[in-house]
Structure formats: structure tokens, C-alpha cells
Design an enzyme around this catalytic site. Sequence first.
Site, PDB file in Angstrom:
ATOM      1  N   SER A 289       1.049  -1.292  -0.097  1.00 12.51           N
ATOM      2  CA  SER A 289       0.119   0.274   0.077  1.00 12.51           C
ATOM      3  C   SER A 289       0.772   1.516   0.089  1.00 12.51           C
ATOM      4  O   SER A 289       1.572   1.643  -0.862  1.00 12.51           O
ATOM      5  CB  SER A 289      -0.802  -0.398   1.491  1.00 12.51           C
ATOM      6  OG  SER A 289      -1.582   0.234   1.059  1.00 12.51           O
ATOM      7  N   ASP A 300      10.451   4.781 -10.060  1.00 11.11           N
ATOM      8  CA  ASP A 300      10.459   5.401 -11.514  1.00 11.11           C
ATOM      9  C   ASP A 300      11.145   7.217 -11.452  1.00 11.11           C
ATOM     10  O   ASP A 300      11.369   7.039 -12.612  1.00 11.11           O
ATOM     11  CB  ASP A 300       9.165   5.745 -11.507  1.00 11.11           C
ATOM     12  CG  ASP A 300       8.607   4.003 -12.130  1.00 11.11           C
ATOM     13  OD1 ASP A 300       9.382   2.890 -11.583  1.00 11.11           O
ATOM     14  OD2 ASP A 300       7.133   4.387 -11.793  1.00 11.11           O
ATOM     15  N   LYS A 314      -0.539  -4.103  -3.427  1.00 10.13           N
ATOM     16  CA  LYS A 314      -1.851  -3.617  -2.956  1.00 10.13           C
ATOM     17  C   LYS A 314      -1.348  -2.136  -3.430  1.00 10.13           C
ATOM     18  O   LYS A 314      -1.260  -0.885  -3.052  1.00 10.13           O
ATOM     19  CB  LYS A 314      -2.131  -3.527  -1.980  1.00 10.13           C
ATOM     20  CG  LYS A 314      -3.595  -3.161  -1.296  1.00 10.13           C
ATOM     21  CD  LYS A 314      -3.941  -2.531   0.355  1.00 10.13           C
ATOM     22  CE  LYS A 314      -5.450  -2.090   0.463  1.00 10.13           C
ATOM     23  NZ  LYS A 314      -5.514  -0.501   0.709  1.00 10.13           N
TER      24      LYS A 314
END
Length: 387
Positions: A289, A300, A314
Amino acid sequence: MAKIWRQVTNGLLVLCVLVTLTLGVGVATHFQEVEQLVKTYTLLRFQALEPINTDKLMEGAIRGMVDALDDPYSTYLDAKTYRHLQESVAGSYGGVGLLITLDEKDKRLMVVSPFKGTPAQRAGIKSRDYIVAIDGRDTTGMDLETASNLMQGQPGTRVELTILPAGESNPRKVTLTREIIKVPTVDGKILPGHPGTGYISLTMFNEQTPADLGRLLNELRQQGMQKLILDLRNNPGGALPAAVDVASYFVAKGPVVYIADQKNTEALMARGYAQPLPLVVLVNKGSASAAEIVAGAIKDTGSGTLVGETTFGKGIVQTIFPLPGGAAVKITTHKYLTPGKHDINKKGITPDYVVPMDPQLEQQVLARAPDLERDVQLQKALEVLGK
């Protein structure tokens, strides 16, 4: 006779409310379903051997509507459960220290991760263990909030969990004594024998986490920190705003995460207070999460390197909507994408360096992290920083 007329009057009133609500949400064409609803209410209210009051019927109707989503993360929260959830987000509650979910395949109750230093972790409960019973009550078909409510309670009281480790066939019973789960979400220091290398562990994300992290980063910089290892292993997540704030300490600019609902996609941007430094992030299958939001943003944007094992996966967000009377509904309203537009739900994030660890060893080293002698993932992080 007067009593009967009062029951009929109350029934007709509820009937009117149900029909009005149904019409109001644009499903007036579903006449047969409306008729079924009215008929069922009348039968339950006036024909059942054990009559049920209107409050219970209405609560059951609300719960049933949410359950119809067939989403393990969407649920009706009665007033007591909602209060417990608010306490948890604020940073403390009485319980055993477990974040749980429902296994996607067979809907069994499964552990995402135990919180560090809690009764659950000390008892050896691990990520992806199944909870098959709570105080002897079978958890088959049980929703997440009911299970959480059963495990929470007054500190000093006991709860028995029947645990089935993943891949095994023999469950074991564990009796835990509830404590105040006031998890210090941020901990860290300069690693012994590695001058200039800081180590920070985040155990979850609540309202206190970003400010606590900022203070600790300043303290470690004053002690000469030039590199950092951020440990998100077994971090079950928490509040979305806290995740964005935490990521903003490491992502200099641009989107931290994209949040998408039925119609729109919104970028939540970095806050602009990052002071970049060489960074390695430790993750494992218990990182979920909000922890995945932070790890995905760092990976990224190239703000750091990920080491460990693929995360839990999740990638959806729940919103809590309070209801009159102290109850609430928690509904999955958004999914999130990493800055590179990756949907990690049910997939997880694969680290740059995959370093498996034996589950039993993992339990031991995380209980006393940072364990420089036995933690192979931490050792790999140090190797990466050394390059």
C-alpha cells in the site's frame, strides 16, 4: 391493536424511505427488485419467528449493499469498529499488531505483515500466514473489519489466533496478550562501522510519520549522514497523504503517484523539500500500500535503488465516508499508478536487486534490525551504496 398499528406505521415509513432512496439513485426501472426489497423487509419485520428491529434491518441493508461490491477492502463499519480504525490511523490502539487482508483466490484471512515490536511479531506470525480462527471462531467468510474488531480490545486481555503458515497443512494456535499498539513509525541511526551511512526504518504510515521522519533526517545529517538506507520491509502502509509527504523527502520534483477514479486521473506532486542523497530502499513481500507508493516513486524517478523481494501488490485506495450515528462505510474509490504509470495491484514492485531471504531468518533479523551480521538484504544495500 395500538402496538400493531405502530409497527405497521413504522414499517410503512421505512418502506417509503427505501423506495424514495431507490428512486433517487436512478433505478426506478428496477421495479421487480424494489418489490422484492419491500416484500423481504415486510416478511422479516412481521413474519419471522424472532422479530428483528428496524435499526438492525437497516444496518443489514447497508452492509449488504457494500458487500455486493465483492471487494475485500470495501466494508460497512459500525460505530465501534470505526472508532478503532480512527485510533489506529491516529497512531495507537489496543490490539496485537497485525495488518490483514483477504487472499484474492479463496478469500481466506491473510496477514500482510506484523508491526515491529508487537505481540504478533514476537509470536512469530509472518507475512502471508493465514488466520483460520480467532478465539475459536472460524474466519471463513469473515470480513476484514470484523476480524480486526475481534483482535482488538483492552490491553492485558488475551486473544487466541489459529495460524496456518503459507504452504503448510498443520495450523498452530497462538495466544496473544493485547497491548497498546502505539507503533513508533520512525526509527534510525548511523550504522555502526559505517560512518556517514544512515539507516531509517518506517514501520507504517500514520499522521505522525512525515514530521517524525523529517526530524530524524535532520538529526542524522547533523551526525554526518551522507548516504541512507530506508527500510520499508513489512511496512503494511497506512494513510495516503502520509505516503506522499514521506516520498517528498526523497523525490525532488514531479508526481509521487497518480490517483485514478472512475473518470479522472490526478497526479499528487512532490512537496518540494527533498534533499537528495545516495539512497537504497529495502522492500519485501510485506511492503504494501503506502509503502509501495513510496518505493514506486523512488524507483521510477531514479531517486534511489530498491533491494529485497517483490512487494505485496496493493495498488488500490480506500476512502472512508462517515454516516450518521457514528458508523461509516469504507469503499475502494481509486487505484494508484507509480510515476512511470505502472499499475502494481496484485503484481507488486520488483526491486532493482532481488535478494531472497529465508522466512525464518527474515523474521529474526527484522525483529532486531538493523542486523549487520545476518541480514543479507541489508548487506546488499551497503554494497550498492559502496559503489
